[in-house]
Enzyme design. Structure first.
Site, PDB file in Angstrom:
ATOM      1  N   GLN A  30      52.574  82.769  15.363  1.00 50.68           N
ATOM      2  CA  GLN A  30      53.017  84.037  14.479  1.00 50.68           C
ATOM      3  C   GLN A  30      51.930  84.167  13.443  1.00 50.68           C
ATOM      4  O   GLN A  30      51.801  85.754  13.266  1.00 50.68           O
ATOM      5  CB  GLN A  30      54.365  83.542  14.230  1.00 50.68           C
ATOM      6  CG  GLN A  30      54.888  84.144  13.132  1.00 50.68           C
ATOM      7  CD  GLN A  30      56.007  85.256  14.355  1.00 50.68           C
ATOM      8  OE1 GLN A  30      56.067  84.956  15.509  1.00 50.68           O
ATOM      9  NE2 GLN A  30      56.650  86.056  13.594  1.00 50.68           N
ATOM     10  N   ILE A  31      51.837  83.751  12.759  1.00 49.69           N
ATOM     11  CA  ILE A  31      51.153  83.935  11.639  1.00 49.69           C
ATOM     12  C   ILE A  31      49.533  85.414  11.964  1.00 49.69           C
ATOM     13  O   ILE A  31      49.214  85.567  10.985  1.00 49.69           O
ATOM     14  CB  ILE A  31      50.457  82.631  10.604  1.00 49.69           C
ATOM     15  CG1 ILE A  31      51.545  81.992  10.453  1.00 49.69           C
ATOM     16  CG2 ILE A  31      48.812  83.175  10.220  1.00 49.69           C
ATOM     17  CD1 ILE A  31      50.753  80.510   9.849  1.00 49.69           C
ATOM     18  N   ARG A  80      43.202  87.460   6.823  1.00 47.47           N
ATOM     19  CA  ARG A  80      43.817  88.820   7.189  1.00 47.47           C
ATOM     20  C   ARG A  80      44.278  89.118   6.373  1.00 47.47           C
ATOM     21  O   ARG A  80      44.703  88.258   5.043  1.00 47.47           O
ATOM     22  CB  ARG A  80      44.960  88.092   8.498  1.00 47.47           C
ATOM     23  CG  ARG A  80      45.701  89.616   8.640  1.00 47.47           C
ATOM     24  CD  ARG A  80      45.046  90.419   9.550  1.00 47.47           C
ATOM     25  NE  ARG A  80      45.649  91.878   9.970  1.00 47.47           N
ATOM     26  CZ  ARG A  80      45.205  92.186  10.929  1.00 47.47           C
ATOM     27  NH1 ARG A  80      43.992  93.036  10.933  1.00 47.47           N
ATOM     28  NH2 ARG A  80      46.404  93.276  11.108  1.00 47.47           N
ATOM     29  N   GLY A 136      63.233  64.258  39.939  1.00 50.69           N
ATOM     30  CA  GLY A 136      62.436  63.877  38.810  1.00 50.69           C
ATOM     31  C   GLY A 136      62.724  63.293  37.858  1.00 50.69           C
ATOM     32  O   GLY A 136      62.501  61.779  37.810  1.00 50.69           O
ATOM     33  N   TRP A 194      53.732  67.708  41.135  1.00 46.26           N
ATOM     34  CA  TRP A 194      53.802  67.801  40.253  1.00 46.26           C
ATOM     35  C   TRP A 194      51.833  66.796  39.898  1.00 46.26           C
ATOM     36  O   TRP A 194      52.490  65.677  38.234  1.00 46.26           O
ATOM     37  CB  TRP A 194      54.694  67.718  39.391  1.00 46.26           C
ATOM     38  CG  TRP A 194      55.512  69.120  39.252  1.00 46.26           C
ATOM     39  CD1 TRP A 194      56.923  68.833  39.320  1.00 46.26           C
ATOM     40  CD2 TRP A 194      55.184  70.054  38.240  1.00 46.26           C
ATOM     41  NE1 TRP A 194      57.293  70.915  38.645  1.00 46.26           N
ATOM     42  CE2 TRP A 194      56.196  71.243  37.818  1.00 46.26           C
ATOM     43  CE3 TRP A 194      52.927  70.701  37.787  1.00 46.26           C
ATOM     44  CZ2 TRP A 194      56.275  72.743  38.264  1.00 46.26           C
ATOM     45  CZ3 TRP A 194      53.961  71.650  36.862  1.00 46.26           C
ATOM     46  CH2 TRP A 194      54.936  72.449  37.339  1.00 46.26           C
ATOM     47  N   ALA A 236      61.878  63.970  30.230  1.00 51.24           N
ATOM     48  CA  ALA A 236      62.089  65.047  29.665  1.00 51.24           C
ATOM     49  C   ALA A 236      62.950  64.616  28.591  1.00 51.24           C
ATOM     50  O   ALA A 236      63.824  63.802  28.611  1.00 51.24           O
ATOM     51  CB  ALA A 236      62.926  65.421  31.139  1.00 51.24           C
ATOM     52  N   THR A 252      49.586  65.616  39.040  1.00 49.24           N
ATOM     53  CA  THR A 252      48.802  65.978  37.741  1.00 49.24           C
ATOM     54  C   THR A 252      47.007  65.377  38.751  1.00 49.24           C
ATOM     55  O   THR A 252      47.149  64.186  38.407  1.00 49.24           O
ATOM     56  CB  THR A 252      48.417  66.296  36.000  1.00 49.24           C
ATOM     57  OG1 THR A 252      50.149  66.802  36.148  1.00 49.24           O
ATOM     58  CG2 THR A 252      47.595  66.514  35.198  1.00 49.24           C
ATOM     59  N   GLU A 290      56.777  62.975  31.262  1.00 49.75           N
ATOM     60  CA  GLU A 290      56.766  61.708  30.080  1.00 49.75           C
ATOM     61  C   GLU A 290      57.899  61.321  29.877  1.00 49.75           C
ATOM     62  O   GLU A 290      57.880  60.882  28.658  1.00 49.75           O
ATOM     63  CB  GLU A 290      55.476  61.083  29.058  1.00 49.75           C
ATOM     64  CG  GLU A 290      54.007  62.045  29.301  1.00 49.75           C
ATOM     65  CD  GLU A 290      53.639  60.455  30.388  1.00 49.75           C
ATOM     66  OE1 GLU A 290      53.733  59.415  30.248  1.00 49.75           O
ATOM     67  OE2 GLU A 290      52.764  60.467  31.267  1.00 49.75           O
ATOM     68  N   GLY A 293      49.989  87.709  13.940  1.00 43.19           N
ATOM     69  CA  GLY A 293      50.553  88.610  14.070  1.00 43.19           C
ATOM     70  C   GLY A 293      50.244  88.902  16.066  1.00 43.19           C
ATOM     71  O   GLY A 293      50.521  87.929  16.796  1.00 43.19           O
TER      72      GLY A 293
HETATM   73  C1  LIG Z   1      52.790  70.451  33.642  1.00 41.25           C
HETATM   74  C2  LIG Z   1      53.129  68.769  34.522  1.00 41.25           C
HETATM   75  C3  LIG Z   1      52.865  67.755  34.727  1.00 41.25           C
HETATM   76  C4  LIG Z   1      53.118  66.953  34.839  1.00 41.25           C
HETATM   77  N1  LIG Z   1      52.721  65.920  36.039  1.00 41.25           N
HETATM   78  C5  LIG Z   1      52.829  65.126  36.716  1.00 41.25           C
HETATM   79  C6  LIG Z   1      52.580  63.273  37.228  1.00 41.25           C
HETATM   80  O1  LIG Z   1      51.161  63.772  37.147  1.00 41.25           O
HETATM   81  N2  LIG Z   1      53.037  62.638  37.641  1.00 41.25           N
HETATM   82  C7  LIG Z   1      54.478  63.199  38.209  1.00 41.25           C
HETATM   83  O2  LIG Z   1      54.690  61.874  39.228  1.00 41.25           O
HETATM   84  N3  LIG Z   1      54.919  63.717  37.368  1.00 41.25           N
HETATM   85  C8  LIG Z   1      54.927  64.882  36.921  1.00 41.25           C
HETATM   86  N4  LIG Z   1      55.294  66.086  36.066  1.00 41.25           N
HETATM   87  C9  LIG Z   1      56.713  66.110  36.670  1.00 41.25           C
HETATM   88  C10 LIG Z   1      57.652  65.670  35.203  1.00 41.25           C
HETATM   89  O3  LIG Z   1      57.834  64.236  35.251  1.00 41.25           O
HETATM   90  C11 LIG Z   1      58.955  65.917  35.533  1.00 41.25           C
HETATM   91  O4  LIG Z   1      59.083  67.317  35.597  1.00 41.25           O
HETATM   92  C12 LIG Z   1      60.057  65.339  34.478  1.00 41.25           C
HETATM   93  O5  LIG Z   1      60.657  64.283  35.048  1.00 41.25           O
HETATM   94  C13 LIG Z   1      61.434  66.405  35.306  1.00 41.25           C
HETATM   95  O6  LIG Z   1      62.078  66.314  36.333  1.00 41.25           O
HETATM   96  P1  LIG Z   1      62.483  67.642  37.130  1.00 41.25           P
HETATM   97  O7  LIG Z   1      61.262  68.684  36.990  1.00 41.25           O
HETATM   98  O8  LIG Z   1      62.674  67.222  38.241  1.00 41.25           O
HETATM   99  O9  LIG Z   1      63.391  68.660  36.713  1.00 41.25           O
HETATM  100  P2  LIG Z   1      65.230  68.285  36.814  1.00 41.25           P
HETATM  101  O10 LIG Z   1      64.940  66.241  36.852  1.00 41.25           O
HETATM  102  O11 LIG Z   1      65.640  67.890  37.974  1.00 41.25           O
HETATM  103  O12 LIG Z   1      65.786  67.914  35.077  1.00 41.25           O
HETATM  104  C14 LIG Z   1      65.692  69.348  34.923  1.00 41.25           C
HETATM  105  C15 LIG Z   1      66.599  69.600  33.884  1.00 41.25           C
HETATM  106  O13 LIG Z   1      67.895  68.915  33.624  1.00 41.25           O
HETATM  107  C16 LIG Z   1      68.270  68.028  32.676  1.00 41.25           C
HETATM  108  N5  LIG Z   1      68.223  66.833  32.656  1.00 41.25           N
HETATM  109  C17 LIG Z   1      67.861  65.784  33.106  1.00 41.25           C
HETATM  110  N6  LIG Z   1      69.023  64.443  33.022  1.00 41.25           N
HETATM  111  C18 LIG Z   1      70.370  65.201  32.719  1.00 41.25           C
HETATM  112  C19 LIG Z   1      71.097  64.636  32.389  1.00 41.25           C
HETATM  113  N7  LIG Z   1      71.598  63.421  32.363  1.00 41.25           N
HETATM  114  N8  LIG Z   1      71.738  65.913  31.628  1.00 41.25           N
HETATM  115  C20 LIG Z   1      71.911  66.735  31.280  1.00 41.25           C
HETATM  116  N9  LIG Z   1      70.523  67.290  31.276  1.00 41.25           N
HETATM  117  C21 LIG Z   1      69.905  66.674  32.285  1.00 41.25           C
HETATM  118  C22 LIG Z   1      66.575  67.586  32.136  1.00 41.25           C
HETATM  119  O14 LIG Z   1      65.875  66.977  31.397  1.00 41.25           O
HETATM  120  C23 LIG Z   1      65.816  69.070  32.876  1.00 41.25           C
HETATM  121  O15 LIG Z   1      65.488  69.820  31.636  1.00 41.25           O
HETATM  122  C24 LIG Z   1      54.717  66.830  35.346  1.00 41.25           C
HETATM  123  C25 LIG Z   1      54.941  68.175  35.743  1.00 41.25           C
HETATM  124  C26 LIG Z   1      54.517  69.399  34.733  1.00 41.25           C
HETATM  125  C27 LIG Z   1      55.512  70.243  34.585  1.00 41.25           C
END
Ligand SMILES: Cc1cc2nc3c(=O)[nH]c(=O)nc-3n(C[C@H](O)[C@H](O)[C@H](O)COP(=O)(O)OP(=O)(O)OC[C@H]3O[C@@H](n4cnc5c(N)ncnc54)[C@H](O)[C@@H]3O)c2cc1C
Length: 539
Positions: free
Chosen positions: A487-488, A420, A266, A291, A516, A293, A514, A490
């Protein structure tokens, strides 16, 4: 304001010193320090924006509110930088007694309990209306049209869509189409609303804010995908491809989706492994995506795939394809390509952000014609760059989504606190509640103003770093503010029947997609701090 400015300047110096100490180190050796500094930088830049904002002329009441908001926000920023540095002074190059306490002269005044309660009262007196936004007439008109649409067409349906995990109904999609929303990022010459040769990120931000106030999943995120697709095709598409797809993107027909993430990757986009193998007239896609969307409803999906398995570095082996398919309304689908092979999708049950459904997808020898390779033959191996270009507006837009969501929760919190009564007084009468309201209002104002400034920068082809900063800051703030809004309320806040519970669960995803939080903080902001430090832009 002088005190706030003085201590903000001092905070910048401390920040620069800490960055200077880390300069030249490898990102992964100083992750913990960089993560904290990235958030501090976001707050420092937002504070600088707030100082400028407070100084713009406005009539007396607005001016006083703006100043009070800016002072408390700057004081929180300075205190938060100090507390981060004090956790581990030597890691940032300070001695354990090397950080002075001079900043307390600011926090002691600006965060004085009585003053914060007064600030909360100011917001309470205006039902949570934020201070003047200083938007131009065109953006103000856009705001009021979209607010009206969102209030009349989205709000009445938002709860049911969320609780029953429904797809966005056609009535909302049709309304968004009629307002021209899908074409906000498409130039006029391709049937969109964006003046040729100009950018209008501010319009996109304002519209996104208003739709997200009504619902993040069922309205506020509808224009994210067209924005990414339009930018990617404008960047990499051939003239023929622009003529073919952009007018459709602008009309919202077909609806579109973006598919980058895979079960195995991801954050690390360069590792995408879905295979694209050349055949006589096109390509065969094989592998899993996740994922995606709106992947069911979309008639066109932008798919990033590995076309050149041997390429080094690996991101040069990726290409971008437009996969065309029929629209499906359900939570699962299967489609056979006219050229052979199939793609199937299954919606993933999620905590919040419901309305568009995000799909796990599998491509099995799925045929894509050569004309659907973005950029044609010369686009081979450039998909990573086109995708990044597509994402460039998404971070700012996500900050705007956070901003709208926060405003909704804030207003709901104030309204409930007014009605409230606990221990014979309205919840809103208590200083603790007023302090929450004051801090929430200040933070939302800062997010909003910061996002407007970044929009202006992006229109001048700048502000990539700031787009990451505002996204980091806004999405984290949204988690806290929607928490306080709930929280407000309750116990009622925990009930599904109140929209604040929806705002709370919706906010959680903002820091994940967009870019992480960790990826932005370390690989975008942190990397740049280690290489060049940060220079505040000229506003
Ligand atoms: C509701 C939802 C809708 C989405 N829609 C789309 C979409 O339309 N199209 C699409 O392509 N994707 C989509 N995504 C995917 C989203 O872009 C990914 O979930 C995101 O890029 C994170 O990738 P991952 O889930 O594989 O997490 P990972 O890359 O596996 O990361 C796991 C954790 O490790 C952390 N991490 C990453 N790098 C490091 C580092 N160097 N050091 C320490 N920690 C790190 C991350 O921040 C995260 O907390 C969607 C996700 C969700 C939840």
């Amino acid at each position: 304001m002088d005190l706030a400015k003085k201590h903000l300047d001092a905070a910048w110096k401390l920040f620069d010193r800490a960055c200077g100490h880390l300069k030249g180190r490898a990102i992964d050796d100083v992750q913990i320090e960089l993560y904290d500094l990235a958030f501090s930088l976001a707050e420092l830049v937002a504070s600088q924006v707030m100082i400028d904002y407070a100084e713009r002329p406005a009539e007396d009441t607005e001016h006083a509110l703006k100043r009070a908001v800016a002072e408390s926000f700057v004081a929180e920023t300075v205190a938060s930088l100090h507390s981060r540095l004090r956790l581990r002074p030597r890691a940032y190059g300070f001695t354990t007694d090397g950080l002075d306490n001079n900043y307390l002269e600011l926090t002691d005044v600006a965060l004085d309990p009585k003053r914060l309660a007064e600030l909360g009262q100011l917001f309470r007196d205006r039902d949570g209306r934020l201070p003047i936004d200083h938007l131009d007439d065109e953006s103000t008109l856009m705001r009021s049209s979209f607010r009206q649409f969102a209030q009349e067409q989205v709000v009445p349906l938002a709860e049911q869509i969320h609780r029953e995990d429904l797809l966005v109904p056609d009535s909302i999609i049709e309304g968004v189409r009629e307002l021209g929303c899908f074409g906000l990022s498409v130039p006029e010459r391709y049937g969109g609303l964006k003046p040729d040769g100009e950018e209008n990120s501010l319009g996109m931000v304002v519209v996104t804010e208003e739709l997200s106030r009504a619902s993040l999943g069922a309205a506020g995120s509808l224009i994210t995908r067209p924005e990414i697709m339009a930018r990617a095709i404008l960047e990499g598409g051939t003239d023929e491809q622009k003529q073919r797809w952009l007018p459709g993107v602008a009309r919202g027909d077909p609806l579109v989706a973006i598919s980058v993430t895979e079960p195995g990757t991801g954050s690390d986009v360069a590792s995408v492994s879905l295979r694209a193998t050349p055949t006589k007239d096109g390509w065969l896609l094989n592998g899993g995506k996740t994922w995606c969307t709106f992947g069911g409803k979309a008639g066109a999906i932008l798919v990033l795939a590995r076309s050149e398995p041997e390429a080094k570095p690996p991101h040069r082996g990726l290409s971008l394809f437009v996969v065309e398919k029929p629209e499906f309304d359900g939570q699962s689908f299967e489609f056979e390509s006219p050229g052979g092979g199939r793609v199937s999708g299954q919606a993933i049950a999620t905590l919040g952000y419901r309305g568009m459904h995000s799909f796990e997808m599998f491509y099995d020898d799925f045929f894509v014609p050569q004309e659907n390779l973005v950029g044609g033959e010369s686009g081979r191996g450039k998909g990573f760059y086109f995708t990044m270009r597509g994402f460039s507006g998404g971070r700012l837009q996500t900050a705007a989504r956070a901003s709208g969501l926060m405003q909704a929760s804030f207003e709901a919190g104030i309204s409930y606190a007014e009605q409230r009564h606990v221990f014979q007084r309205a919840v809103a009468d208590y200083p603790l509640t007023l302090q929450k309201i004051g801090r929430m209002g200040s933070t939302i104002t800062a997010v909003r103003q910061f996002s407007y400034v970044v929009a202006g920068l992006m229109d001048r082809d700048k502000g990539q770093m700031e787009a990451s900063l505002v996204k980091l800051f806004a999405c984290r703030a949204a988690e806290w503010i929607t928490r306080e809004g709930l929280q407000i309320h309750g116990g009622l806040g925990d009930a599904e029947e109140t929209p604040v519970s929806r705002y709370f669960v919706d906010a959680r995803v903002l820091s994940i997609f967009e870019g992480a939080e960790e990826t932005l903080a370390l690989r975008v902001v942190g990397k740049s701090l280690l290489e060049d430090g940060y220079e505040m832009f000229e506003s």
